[in-house]
Design a protein around this motif. Structure first.
Motif, PDB file in Angstrom:
ATOM      1  N   MET A 147     -78.994-108.137 162.426  1.00 52.55           N
ATOM      2  CA  MET A 147     -78.358-108.964 163.443  1.00 52.55           C
ATOM      3  C   MET A 147     -76.939-108.461 163.711  1.00 52.55           C
ATOM      4  N   GLN A 148     -76.604-108.266 164.979  1.00 49.42           N
ATOM      5  CA  GLN A 148     -75.295-107.701 165.315  1.00 49.42           C
ATOM      6  C   GLN A 148     -74.165-108.653 164.973  1.00 49.42           C
ATOM      7  N   LYS A 149     -73.079-108.091 164.450  1.00 51.04           N
ATOM      8  CA  LYS A 149     -71.893-108.887 164.188  1.00 51.04           C
ATOM      9  C   LYS A 149     -71.275-109.316 165.511  1.00 51.04           C
ATOM     10  N   GLN A 150     -70.751-110.517 165.538  1.00 51.75           N
ATOM     11  CA  GLN A 150     -70.088-111.027 166.730  1.00 51.75           C
ATOM     12  C   GLN A 150     -68.566-110.896 166.638  1.00 51.75           C
ATOM     13  N   VAL A 151     -68.057-110.958 165.409  1.00 48.88           N
ATOM     14  CA  VAL A 151     -66.613-110.888 165.158  1.00 48.88           C
ATOM     15  C   VAL A 151     -66.381-109.955 163.991  1.00 48.88           C
ATOM     16  N   ILE A 152     -65.362-109.120 164.075  1.00 48.98           N
ATOM     17  CA  ILE A 152     -65.045-108.197 162.979  1.00 48.98           C
ATOM     18  C   ILE A 152     -63.533-107.969 162.924  1.00 48.98           C
ATOM     19  N   ASP A 153     -63.051-107.741 161.731  1.00 53.82           N
ATOM     20  CA  ASP A 153     -61.654-107.362 161.504  1.00 53.82           C
ATOM     21  C   ASP A 153     -61.542-105.849 161.550  1.00 53.82           C
ATOM     22  N   LEU A 154     -60.443-105.348 162.096  1.00 55.39           N
ATOM     23  CA  LEU A 154     -60.177-103.911 162.123  1.00 55.39           C
ATOM     24  C   LEU A 154     -58.834-103.675 161.445  1.00 55.39           C
ATOM     25  N   ASN A 155     -58.862-102.986 160.305  1.00 50.27           N
ATOM     26  CA  ASN A 155     -57.632-102.796 159.538  1.00 50.27           C
ATOM     27  C   ASN A 155     -57.317-101.326 159.306  1.00 50.27           C
ATOM     28  N   ALA A 156     -56.032-101.057 159.059  1.00 54.19           N
ATOM     29  CA  ALA A 156     -55.570 -99.710 158.704  1.00 54.19           C
ATOM     30  C   ALA A 156     -54.349 -99.844 157.816  1.00 54.19           C
ATOM     31  N   GLY A 189     -76.384-103.237 160.000  1.00 58.20           N
ATOM     32  CA  GLY A 189     -75.967-103.400 158.615  1.00 58.20           C
ATOM     33  C   GLY A 189     -76.368-102.237 157.739  1.00 58.20           C
ATOM     34  N   LEU A 190     -76.321-101.022 158.298  1.00 58.24           N
ATOM     35  CA  LEU A 190     -76.765 -99.826 157.580  1.00 58.24           C
ATOM     36  C   LEU A 190     -75.710 -98.734 157.643  1.00 58.24           C
ATOM     37  N   VAL A 191     -75.740 -97.845 156.640  1.00 60.86           N
ATOM     38  CA  VAL A 191     -74.872 -96.673 156.636  1.00 60.86           C
ATOM     39  C   VAL A 191     -75.643 -95.493 156.050  1.00 60.86           C
ATOM     40  N   ASP A 192     -75.405 -94.310 156.598  1.00 58.56           N
ATOM     41  CA  ASP A 192     -76.027 -93.087 156.085  1.00 58.56           C
ATOM     42  C   ASP A 192     -75.196 -92.532 154.931  1.00 58.56           C
ATOM     43  N   THR A 193     -75.866 -92.084 153.882  1.00 62.12           N
ATOM     44  CA  THR A 193     -75.187 -91.592 152.697  1.00 62.12           C
ATOM     45  C   THR A 193     -75.115 -90.065 152.707  1.00 62.12           C
ATOM     46  N   VAL A 194     -74.310 -89.529 151.795  1.00 64.66           N
ATOM     47  CA  VAL A 194     -74.125 -88.074 151.731  1.00 64.66           C
ATOM     48  C   VAL A 194     -75.397 -87.358 151.301  1.00 64.66           C
ATOM     49  N   ASP A 195     -76.332 -88.081 150.669  1.00 62.93           N
ATOM     50  CA  ASP A 195     -77.576 -87.439 150.238  1.00 62.93           C
ATOM     51  C   ASP A 195     -78.746 -87.752 151.167  1.00 62.93           C
ATOM     52  N   GLY A 196     -78.420 -88.215 152.390  1.00 60.19           N
ATOM     53  CA  GLY A 196     -79.453 -88.370 153.407  1.00 60.19           C
ATOM     54  C   GLY A 196     -80.188 -89.686 153.413  1.00 60.19           C
ATOM     55  N   GLN A 197     -79.758 -90.643 152.617  1.00 59.52           N
ATOM     56  CA  GLN A 197     -80.390 -91.957 152.635  1.00 59.52           C
ATOM     57  C   GLN A 197     -79.696 -92.861 153.652  1.00 59.52           C
ATOM     58  N   ARG A 198     -80.357 -93.926 154.012  1.00 66.09           N
ATOM     59  CA  ARG A 198     -79.778 -94.967 154.869  1.00 66.09           C
ATOM     60  C   ARG A 198     -79.895 -96.278 154.097  1.00 66.09           C
ATOM     61  N   ILE A 199     -78.740 -96.849 153.744  1.00 66.99           N
ATOM     62  CA  ILE A 199     -78.732 -98.000 152.848  1.00 66.99           C
ATOM     63  C   ILE A 199     -78.045 -99.195 153.519  1.00 66.99           C
ATOM     64  N   PRO A 200     -78.349-100.417 153.064  1.00 70.18           N
ATOM     65  CA  PRO A 200     -77.675-101.598 153.624  1.00 70.18           C
ATOM     66  C   PRO A 200     -76.220-101.668 153.168  1.00 70.18           C
TER      67      PRO A 200
END
Length: 259
Positions: free
Chosen positions: A1-10, A206-217
């Motif tokens: 489900m897409q996020k509707q609100v998010i914080d952006l920090n630096a 809610g996923l990210v690709d890893t350095v070893d080619g996996q896609r994890i939550p």
């Protein structure tokens, strides 16, 4: 489900005297953020830089957090420092107090604390350090939140103590299969479109690709792009535009909108 609100920090204010970090674009980056982590003097930052960073945050309505690190100006807080838990916590309190004074003069409140660099990673792996750090944070102000990685020792300690945890997604860092970032001392230049695509995958699925080619939550409340990453201004600008185009509101966890 897409996020509707998010914080952006630096991370902001990471200069020292005449030395300016990375592209030196803090005045251009600050208006794009909803939350800023201001360096507090041990890994970077000095009184003048803290004061000017607070002034910028106030000007653009950006929520402010302290960004304490190891006592390591030479290594930019990215080297492991052998010190007791008590010493590290006392160093952090000292740094948080310094920024708090500048915020008080500006009529602002501190939203959060985000440990920097090697201290952030040490806390992520240490329950004892995280508990001591967060207990001190509660003593300073029960309203203070802590920025951390989901599932880290810091996150678990925050839940145990009832400290508000803001979990981060690192747009400009690689992830391993455990869901932890791959710690690095030097960053090359990244493609803004690729970074924005990575953020949108995380926000939409809610996923990210890893350095070893996996896609994890991945679970997160805030997106972080480091200001010392080469080309950080364009990375942040491109990512912010993509979020807004997707109808996602950019807002600090305390509820102050920067969109």
């Amino acid at each position: 489900m897409q996020k509707q609100v998010i914080d952006l920090n630096a991370d902001m204010g990471e200069s020292f005297g005449p030395w300016h970090l990375g592209d030196g674009n803090d005045p251009s980056i600050m208006p794009l953020l909803s939350s800023a982590n201001i360096a507090t003097g041990f890994h970077a930052g000095d009184p003048a830089t803290m004061a000017s960073s607070v002034a910028l945050a106030k000007q653009f309505g950006v929520a402010v957090g302290a960004h304490p690190g190891y006592r390591d100006l030479v290594g930019f807080g990215r080297r492991t420092i052998q010190a007791s838990v008590q010493e590290l916590v006392q160093d952090a309190i000292y740094q948080i107090g310094a920024l708090q004074a500048f915020l008080q003069l500006a009529g602002l409140r501190m939203q959060h604390v985000k440990p920097h660099g090697a201290l952030y990673m040490a806390m992520a792996a240490s329950e004892d350090l995280s508990l001591a750090f967060l207990q001190a944070l509660q003593g300073l102000s029960p309203a203070l939140a802590v920025y951390c990685m989901a599932g880290s020792a810091t996150h678990l300690a925050a839940k145990q103590l009832g400290v508000r945890a803001i979990c981060e997604f690192f747009a400009d860092r690689d992830y391993d299969a455990s869901g932890s970032i791959v710690f690095t001392r030097q960053m090359g230049r990244l493609c803004p479109t690729t970074v924005a695509d990575k953020v949108m995958l995380a926000c939409r699925q809610g996923l990210v690709d890893t350095v070893d080619g996996q896609r994890i939550p991945i679970a997160f409340d805030s997106i972080c792009i480091h200001s010392d990453t080469p080309g950080a201004l364009q990375l942040i600008r491109t990512t912010r535009n993509r979020l807004l185009e997707a109808g996602i509101t950019i807002r600090a966890p305390q509820g102050q909108s920067a969109a």
